[in-house]
Motif scaffolding. Structure first.
Motif, short mmCIF file in Angstrom:
data_model
loop_
_atom_site.label_atom_id
_atom_site.label_comp_id
_atom_site.label_asym_id
_atom_site.label_seq_id
_atom_site.Cartn_x
_atom_site.Cartn_y
_atom_site.Cartn_z
N LYS A 88 0.83 -1.21 0.00
CA LYS A 88 0.00 0.00 0.00
C LYS A 88 0.86 1.26 0.00
N GLN A 89 1.94 1.24 0.77
CA GLN A 89 2.84 2.39 0.83
C GLN A 89 3.52 2.62 -0.52
N ALA A 90 3.90 1.54 -1.18
CA ALA A 90 4.54 1.67 -2.49
C ALA A 90 3.55 2.25 -3.51
N MET A 91 2.27 1.89 -3.38
CA MET A 91 1.26 2.49 -4.26
C MET A 91 1.15 4.00 -4.02
N ASP B 55 8.88 0.07 -9.39
CA ASP B 55 9.71 -1.13 -9.30
C ASP B 55 9.46 -1.88 -7.99
N ARG B 56 9.40 -1.13 -6.91
CA ARG B 56 9.12 -1.73 -5.59
C ARG B 56 7.74 -2.36 -5.57
N LEU C 197 18.73 -7.92 -8.94
CA LEU C 197 19.38 -7.52 -7.69
C LEU C 197 18.54 -6.50 -6.92
N SER C 198 17.86 -5.62 -7.63
CA SER C 198 17.00 -4.65 -6.94
C SER C 198 15.78 -5.36 -6.34
N GLU C 199 15.28 -6.40 -7.00
CA GLU C 199 14.18 -7.18 -6.44
C GLU C 199 14.64 -7.90 -5.17
#
Length: 152
Positions: A12-15, A21-22, A85-87
């Motif tokens: 929810k925060q990423a939205m 990407d997150r 790597l970012s994932e």
């Protein structure tokens, strides 16, 4: 707050933050958790998984991405390796701190003494205990040979 709630809160925060990407990675985590719940729903009718199962899912996802990143680097696709790597960074936010080699050795010694293991036949029992206590905190692919070495 359990793991599932932590993932949903982060999603929810990423939205809200419009962190694309997150958000994508968090959706992948959520989908993997839901897939496991659906699989369990057919088996026992409950369909709920606990933190230990979620940690196992996250560990598996991390391992898959490390292997993919390595393959992409070998193939010269650094852009894809960087994405993997970012994932991994996002997934590892939900994993407990990884134990260092000394801590792993101490945990193995402790489980061997607690279970009274004395031969290689006890390896399954030791690995089961370690997975029960330290899921997500150690790489069990590397732990297996260490246990074997201590029992031989």
């Amino acid at each position: 707050m359990d793991m599932h709630e932590r993932v949903n809160t982060a999603l929810k925060q990423a939205m809200k933050d419009k962190a694309a990407d997150r958000l994508t990675t968090l959706r992948l985590i959520n989908a993997a958790i839901k897939d496991q719940e659906i699989a369990l729903r057919g088996a026992d009718g409950n369909g709920q998984i606990g933190d230990a199962e979620i940690l196992a899912i996250l560990g598996k996802m991390t391992k898959q991405r490390k292997e993919s990143a390595r393959a992409y680097e070998e193939g010269g696709r650094l852009d894809l390796a960087e994405r993997e790597l970012s994932e991994i960074e996002v997934i590892e936010e939900f994993l407990p701190r990884q134990m260092d080699d000394d801590e792993v050795d101490a945990a193995i010694d402790r489980v061997i003494s607690d279970t009274g293991a004395s031969s290689i036949r006890d390896m399954g029992k030791i690995m089961g205990e370690l997975k029960g206590k330290y899921t997500g905190q150690m790489d069990f692919g590397a732990v297996g040979p260490k246990v074997k070495e201590k029992l031989c």
